[in-house]
Design a protein around this motif. Structure first.
Motif, PDB file in Angstrom:
ATOM      1  N   ASP A 112     -23.678   6.259  25.703  1.00 54.17           N
ATOM      2  CA  ASP A 112     -24.255   4.988  26.122  1.00 54.17           C
ATOM      3  C   ASP A 112     -25.188   5.259  27.290  1.00 54.17           C
ATOM      4  N   ASP A 114     -25.826   3.826  30.682  1.00 55.61           N
ATOM      5  CA  ASP A 114     -25.207   2.916  31.633  1.00 55.61           C
ATOM      6  C   ASP A 114     -26.212   2.469  32.684  1.00 55.61           C
ATOM      7  N   PRO A 118     -24.413  -2.663  36.834  1.00 56.21           N
ATOM      8  CA  PRO A 118     -24.475  -3.379  35.558  1.00 56.21           C
ATOM      9  C   PRO A 118     -25.329  -4.649  35.635  1.00 56.21           C
ATOM     10  N   ASN A 156     -18.398   4.361  29.783  1.00 57.63           N
ATOM     11  CA  ASN A 156     -19.255   3.214  30.062  1.00 57.63           C
ATOM     12  C   ASN A 156     -18.540   1.906  29.754  1.00 57.63           C
TER      13      ASN A 156
END
Length: 219
Positions: A112, A114, A118, A156
């Protein structure tokens, strides 16, 4: 007449510039980690109105002519052994090191990308007030190597949208690096931190006397 033509050409060239390029940055700054934590503006976070679709990603990336989106470009830039790039930017082979959990990965599909901070956390910390263009620039930020990181899907998804008060990488010896990259991303984008988050950052930073933070703010 010539001046009018030149003005027209300049306007036309501006019209075709990518809309997601971050504004010019200020000079990069390097600080000890503990000091960098003190630079974070402290604020109350709110997730009211959050929608992941408010952050357009992945777009055509830093080089729209290469046929690869941001995800693929990050995979190519972080590969320890580069993959083969096929039609449609299909990646085969290659080798990556997921630093969160110290795992080698030999398939792009096992990784993923990341967002160090976030998307939901960035919304809580100030991105809710941004324009759609700035949110897209944030979600696809390749202007700093620490903004986006290729890691195992498992790590992740374990992190999800949690800040360092609730989640740190399973590999404990990378906590100093992780915290430094988190702080650098927040400072780069002028994002706030809540009191619980700052307390957790200070606690980790106290055990990282040799760790520095380098960031280049986006205007």
């Amino acid at each position: 007449m010539l001046k009018a033509v030149l003005r027209g050409l300049a306007a036309a060239s501006l019209a075709v510039l990518p809309l997601t390029v971050p504004a010019p940055t200020h000079a990069a700054e390097t600080l000890p980690l503990a000091e960098a934590v003190t630079r974070l503006p402290v604020g109350t976070e709110s997730r009211d109105g959050y929608d992941r679709d408010a952050f357009r990603h992945w777009n055509t990336g830093a080089d729209p002519s290469d046929g690869c989106n941001t995800r693929a470009e990050v995979l190519l830039s972080e590969a320890v052994e580069p993959p083969t790039v096929g039609p449609g930017c299909r990646l085969t082979g290659g080798r990556w090191f997921s630093y969160y959990d110290q795992v080698w990965v030999t398939s792009a599909s096992g990784l993923d990308i990341d967002h160090m901070v976030p998307l939901a956390e960035s919304w809580d910390s100030g991105a809710s007030a941004w324009t759609a263009q700035r949110r897209e620039a944030y979600a696809n930020d390749q202007g700093a190597s620490t903004s986006l990181v290729a890691v195992t899907a498992r790590s992740n998804r374990s992190k999800a949208d949690q800040d360092p008060a609730r989640w740190l990488p399973p590999a404990t010896d990378v906590h100093c690096r992780y915290i430094a990259e988190w702080v650098a991303t927040k400072l780069r984008w002028s994002l706030t931190a809540d009191e619980t988050e700052v307390a957790a950052l200070r606690e980790v930073a106290g055990g990282c006397p040799g760790q520095s933070v380098t960031y280049e703010p986006v205007a």
